[in-house]
Design a protein around this motif. Structure first.
Motif, PDB file in Angstrom:
ATOM      1  N   SER A  58     -18.594  58.967 103.547  1.00  0.00           N
ATOM      2  CA  SER A  58     -18.877  60.229 102.878  1.00  0.00           C
ATOM      3  C   SER A  58     -17.609  60.753 102.246  1.00  0.00           C
ATOM      4  N   LEU A  65     -18.773  60.790  94.193  1.00  0.00           N
ATOM      5  CA  LEU A  65     -19.740  60.032  94.982  1.00  0.00           C
ATOM      6  C   LEU A  65     -20.241  58.857  94.158  1.00  0.00           C
ATOM      7  N   GLY A  85     -19.079  64.565  95.906  1.00  0.00           N
ATOM      8  CA  GLY A  85     -19.551  64.519  97.286  1.00  0.00           C
ATOM      9  C   GLY A  85     -20.329  65.739  97.727  1.00  0.00           C
ATOM     10  N   GLU A 110     -29.241  64.160  99.679  1.00  0.00           N
ATOM     11  CA  GLU A 110     -29.559  63.203 100.749  1.00  0.00           C
ATOM     12  C   GLU A 110     -30.328  62.005 100.195  1.00  0.00           C
ATOM     13  N   ARG A 113     -27.717  59.860  98.426  1.00  0.00           N
ATOM     14  CA  ARG A 113     -26.871  59.167  99.413  1.00  0.00           C
ATOM     15  C   ARG A 113     -27.636  58.009 100.066  1.00  0.00           C
ATOM     16  N   THR A 117     -26.629  54.044  99.822  1.00  0.00           N
ATOM     17  CA  THR A 117     -26.417  53.226 101.025  1.00  0.00           C
ATOM     18  C   THR A 117     -27.325  52.007 100.998  1.00  0.00           C
ATOM     19  N   HIS A 144     -19.526  53.189  92.512  1.00  0.00           N
ATOM     20  CA  HIS A 144     -19.694  53.851  93.809  1.00  0.00           C
ATOM     21  C   HIS A 144     -18.900  53.086  94.864  1.00  0.00           C
TER      22      HIS A 144
END
Length: 172
Positions: A58, A65, A85, A110, A113, A117, A144
């Protein structure tokens, strides 16, 4: 002799201050004012060996980000979106001038993110353009976590489709 000590102390102070400011302006304070500096056998300050960097899951609110640049289309336009971020984002036009900004909701952040991931940038091909070409389609460059990937309409991997759909639109 006293003058030499004063000059030496001033030099050490300057090096320590420079080392504290070398963090890239992220706003994070160092645990120790002398972190990153050690004395050489001659007594002069020298950089301390750094530990191998580990990827941060993070980024801090001020750090990037993800960045996405879209080029092409019927009109051949270029635009970019940079998301930090904390979820704040800036849209840039083809001349890298601000063309809009905003902030993702906590739910949108979220979702982005999670998509980042799941995409696992470290294991994606750097260039993914093997699908059927889409004439007048778009090419996407995403950055990223220290990785850059390039893809285009017609060959966007499913994991990147989720990332693209979670980003703010590249044009307003």
């Amino acid at each position: 002799m006293r003058g030499l000590r004063v000059v030496g102390a001033a030099l050490v102070s300057v090096v320590v201050l420079c080392a504290c400011g070398a963090g890239g302006g992220s706003g994070e304070a160092s645990a120790s004012p002398s972190a990153g500096v050690s004395a050489s056998p001659s007594g002069a300050p020298s950089p301390a060996p750094s530990a191998s960097p580990s990827p941060s899951p993070s980024p801090s609110p001020a750090e990037s980000l993800v960045r996405m640049t879209r080029t092409g289309g019927f009109a051949g336009r270029t635009s970019s979106v940079l998301v930090k971020g904390d979820g704040s984002w800036t849209r840039l036009d083809g001349n890298a001038k601000p063309a809009g900004s905003g902030k993702l909701t906590p739910q949108e952040l979220e979702r982005l993110r999670s998509a980042l991931t799941a995409a696992d940038f470290a294991h994606l091909p750097r260039v993914s353009k093997s699908g059927t070409p889409v004439y007048d389609g778009f090419e996407y460059t995403l950055v990223h976590g220290g990785f850059e990937v390039v893809t285009a309409d017609g060959s966007v991997p499913p994991a990147l489709q989720d990332v693209l759909s979670a980003l703010p639109p590249p044009e307003g």
